[in-house]
Design a protein around this motif. Structure first.
Motif, PDB file in Angstrom:
ATOM      1  N   GLU A  51       0.836  -1.208   0.000  1.00 28.63           N
ATOM      2  CA  GLU A  51       0.000   0.000   0.000  1.00 28.63           C
ATOM      3  C   GLU A  51       0.869   1.256   0.000  1.00 28.63           C
ATOM      4  OE1 GLU A  51      -2.396  -0.819   3.409  1.00 28.63           O
ATOM      5  OE2 GLU A  51      -3.897  -1.948   2.273  1.00 28.63           O
ATOM      6  N   PHE A  89       2.159   1.642  -3.516  1.00 25.60           N
ATOM      7  CA  PHE A  89       1.122   2.155  -4.411  1.00 25.60           C
ATOM      8  C   PHE A  89       0.876   3.643  -4.179  1.00 25.60           C
ATOM      9  CE2 PHE A  89      -3.332   2.762  -5.765  1.00 25.60           C
ATOM     10  CZ  PHE A  89      -3.195   2.377  -7.103  1.00 25.60           C
ATOM     11  N   LYS A 106       1.220   4.770  -8.767  1.00 26.57           N
ATOM     12  CA  LYS A 106      -0.001   4.023  -9.081  1.00 26.57           C
ATOM     13  C   LYS A 106       0.334   2.928 -10.101  1.00 26.57           C
ATOM     14  CE  LYS A 106      -2.104   6.999  -6.522  1.00 26.57           C
ATOM     15  NZ  LYS A 106      -2.162   6.707  -5.094  1.00 26.57           N
ATOM     16  N   LEU A 159      -1.152  -3.258  -7.436  1.00 23.64           N
ATOM     17  CA  LEU A 159      -2.580  -3.455  -7.153  1.00 23.64           C
ATOM     18  C   LEU A 159      -2.958  -4.928  -7.280  1.00 23.64           C
ATOM     19  CD1 LEU A 159      -4.730  -0.573  -8.714  1.00 23.64           C
ATOM     20  CD2 LEU A 159      -4.559  -1.260  -6.335  1.00 23.64           C
ATOM     21  N   LEU A 202      -1.878  -6.697  -4.244  1.00 21.16           N
ATOM     22  CA  LEU A 202      -2.701  -6.368  -3.088  1.00 21.16           C
ATOM     23  C   LEU A 202      -3.977  -7.208  -3.075  1.00 21.16           C
ATOM     24  CD1 LEU A 202      -2.213  -2.513  -2.861  1.00 21.16           C
ATOM     25  CD2 LEU A 202      -1.847  -4.136  -0.997  1.00 21.16           C
ATOM     26  N   VAL A 203      -4.541  -7.461  -4.257  1.00 16.37           N
ATOM     27  CA  VAL A 203      -5.702  -8.351  -4.345  1.00 16.37           C
ATOM     28  C   VAL A 203      -5.318  -9.746  -3.847  1.00 16.37           C
ATOM     29  CG1 VAL A 203      -7.372  -9.435  -5.895  1.00 16.37           C
ATOM     30  CG2 VAL A 203      -6.697  -7.044  -6.276  1.00 16.37           C
ATOM     31  N   TRP A 261      -4.519  -9.749   0.128  1.00 17.86           N
ATOM     32  CA  TRP A 261      -5.681  -9.668   1.008  1.00 17.86           C
ATOM     33  C   TRP A 261      -6.557 -10.916   0.890  1.00 17.86           C
ATOM     34  CZ3 TRP A 261      -5.491  -7.228   5.136  1.00 17.86           C
ATOM     35  CH2 TRP A 261      -4.905  -5.965   5.236  1.00 17.86           C
ATOM     36  N   LYS A 314     -11.541  -6.545   1.291  1.00 16.42           N
ATOM     37  CA  LYS A 314     -10.421  -5.685   0.893  1.00 16.42           C
ATOM     38  C   LYS A 314      -9.859  -6.132  -0.459  1.00 16.42           C
ATOM     39  CE  LYS A 314      -8.783  -3.874   5.328  1.00 16.42           C
ATOM     40  NZ  LYS A 314      -7.642  -3.767   6.266  1.00 16.42           N
ATOM     41  N   TYR A 316      -9.613  -3.671  -3.828  1.00 18.29           N
ATOM     42  CA  TYR A 316      -8.428  -3.417  -4.654  1.00 18.29           C
ATOM     43  C   TYR A 316      -8.627  -3.942  -6.077  1.00 18.29           C
ATOM     44  CZ  TYR A 316      -5.604  -1.559  -0.877  1.00 18.29           C
ATOM     45  OH  TYR A 316      -5.099  -0.752   0.115  1.00 18.29           O
ATOM     46  N   GLN A 332     -10.338  -1.212  -7.862  1.00 16.83           N
ATOM     47  CA  GLN A 332      -9.378  -0.156  -8.207  1.00 16.83           C
ATOM     48  C   GLN A 332      -8.556  -0.533  -9.439  1.00 16.83           C
ATOM     49  OE1 GLN A 332      -6.925   2.072  -5.395  1.00 16.83           O
ATOM     50  NE2 GLN A 332      -8.038   1.105  -3.712  1.00 16.83           N
ATOM     51  N   LEU A 333      -8.147  -1.807  -9.504  1.00 18.00           N
ATOM     52  CA  LEU A 333      -7.338  -2.259 -10.631  1.00 18.00           C
ATOM     53  C   LEU A 333      -8.139  -2.187 -11.934  1.00 18.00           C
ATOM     54  CD1 LEU A 333      -4.776  -3.519 -11.774  1.00 18.00           C
ATOM     55  CD2 LEU A 333      -5.694  -5.763 -11.190  1.00 18.00           C
TER      56      LEU A 333
END
Length: 438
Positions: A307, A310, A314, A319, A322-323, A326, A334, A338, A341-342
């Motif tokens: 995080e 990122f 960006k 990202l 992060l997926v 989590w 969470k 993410y 977001q991706l």
């Protein structure tokens, strides 16, 4: 005679009566003069030096500023304040102080060198080159400035000018190890690895003659081995450098990068943590450490590190991890956030029927959340009631939705392995640097 006596007597009597009737008031006391004590003048220079010794750098910057307001022509004070500002990464203010110091003391090498450092850190290589060339008008053979000028030309890929600067230096200082290291890097950047290695070997020989430990020579030899795809020899050179200086940033970074590529997550995390202390805002370092922590299955720490990465840049790769992280940590919400977001960053969408690639993972996470909600929900009232006489419970096989969920879970497991590896492999394997360069 009698008249005179009476007259005299009358005057005396009159004088006596007058005195008894109204004596004059005493004179008022003299007013006390309150002496104004001038406030003790603060020696801001001494104050700044004391604050530096106490590592109270922000206060020292302020004290130097107050001192310079009174004595603006003190070049060394400008230099000292600039150094503190540079450590605080306040590049514009630091550059202004070093610029003033060089104007007041044109031959003060440290001010000139640090001015170039500030300008280079700001990305203004042309201005940094101009600052060094200005200094060299007064001191044309200064080895530190010529070395740094050569490094700047190398960054600009002006290799002929870079070599010319080194040759100017070596005309007066033929045993300058830093010059040979920079010269080796010039040839390295041009892909002339054999020549670069020969020059570095000569630099090492001179370094030993001068009884000087120089880990950067080993770092740069390691880079040549990497370029030749000799990872084992590269790792050995990086470890030689680390043995000489356990805190060497480049040695630790390159060991960490190689360890990460070979799935040695413990070594990667250990060495990259050393680097992070010196480069806390470097995207690659933060991301690489996040991958190492992920490999150690320290998912919460890995997520925090990724995080942070990122937040610096960006990056889709971060990202994606992060997926994965989590999801591995068991926090599907969470992971899904993410994932959203991706997809937004990529300008894509996943349909409910799409189970290929990342969409397979994404839909699998959505179904996991739905199933968790379903399992957590209380049963309907009619299901709570006891069966009536004659009622038969009917058990049916799973329908299309359940089969889809199973497929999604299988796709997610396959995707987890490939995406986890891809994210780890994406880290760069190293950087180059030379002692004496910027």
């Amino acid at each position: 005679m009698n008249k005179l006596l009476r007259t005299s007597s009358a005057v005396l009597t009159a004088g006596f009566v007058y005195g008894c009737a109204a004596a004059p008031p005493p004179p008022p006391p003299k007013p006390k003069v309150v002496k104004k004590v001038a406030p003790k003048k603060i020696d801001y220079l001494a104050k700044a030096q004391k604050e530096v010794s106490e590592k109270n750098f922000d206060a020292a910057i302020a004290s130097y500023g107050k001192y310079l307001a009174e004595k603006p022509d003190d070049a060394i004070a400008h230099y000292n304040r600039g150094t503190l500002l540079l450590k605080a990464n306040k590049l514009d203010e630091a550059a202004a102080e070093f610029q003033k110091a060089t104007e007041l003391a044109p031959k003060h090498t440290d001010s000139a060198v640090n001015l170039g450092v500030c300008l280079r850190s700001k990305g203004d290589l042309d201005a940094a080159v101009a600052a060094y060339r200005t200094y060299l008008k007064n001191d044309p053979f200064n080895n530190r400035v010529l070395n740094n000028l050569s490094a700047l030309y190398r960054e600009q890929k002006k290799f002929k000018k870079a070599i010319s600067s080194i040759r100017t230096l070596l005309m007066r200082d033929q045993k300058n190890v830093d010059a040979y290291k920079n010269l080796a890097l010039i040839y390295y950047d041009q892909g002339k690895y054999k020549l670069s290695m020969t020059i570095l070997q000569n630099a090492m020989k001179m370094s030993k003659e001068q009884k000087r430990k120089d880990p950067d020579i080993h770092v740069n030899m390691g880079m040549i081995h990497l370029a030749n795809k000799e990872n084992g020899k590269a790792m050995a050179q990086f470890k030689f450098a680390k043995d000489m200086d356990a805190s060497n940033i480049l040695a630790n970074y390159n060991i960490g990068a190689l360890a990460l590529s070979h799935r040695d997550y413990n070594m990667a995390a250990k060495t990259l943590s050393v680097v992070l202390k010196n480069w806390p805002n470097d995207f690659e370092v933060n991301a690489a450490l996040g991958y190492a922590l992920q490999g150690q299955e320290k998912f919460n720490e890995a997520a925090a590190q990724l995080e942070k990465a990122f937040g610096i840049k960006k990056d889709e790769r971060v990202l994606t991890q992060l997926v994965v992280v989590w999801q591995s940590a068991g926090d599907a919400n969470k992971a899904l956030a993410y994932g959203d977001q991706l997809l937004a960053l990529q300008g894509k969408q996943c349909t409910d029927e799409d189970f290929d690639g990342f969409c397979g993972r994404y839909n699998g996470i959505k179904m996991m959340i739905a199933m968790e909600k379903e399992n957590a929900a209380p049963p309907p009232e009619e299901e709570k009631a006891k069966p009536k006489a004659g009622q038969v419970d009917v058990f049916e096989e799973g329908g299309e939705e359940e089969v889809a969920a199973q497929e999604a879970e299988a796709a997610a497991e396959a995707s987890a392995e490939s995406e986890g590896n891809a994210g780890v492999d994406a880290v760069k394997t190293g950087t180059t640097a030379a002692a004496g360069s910027i």
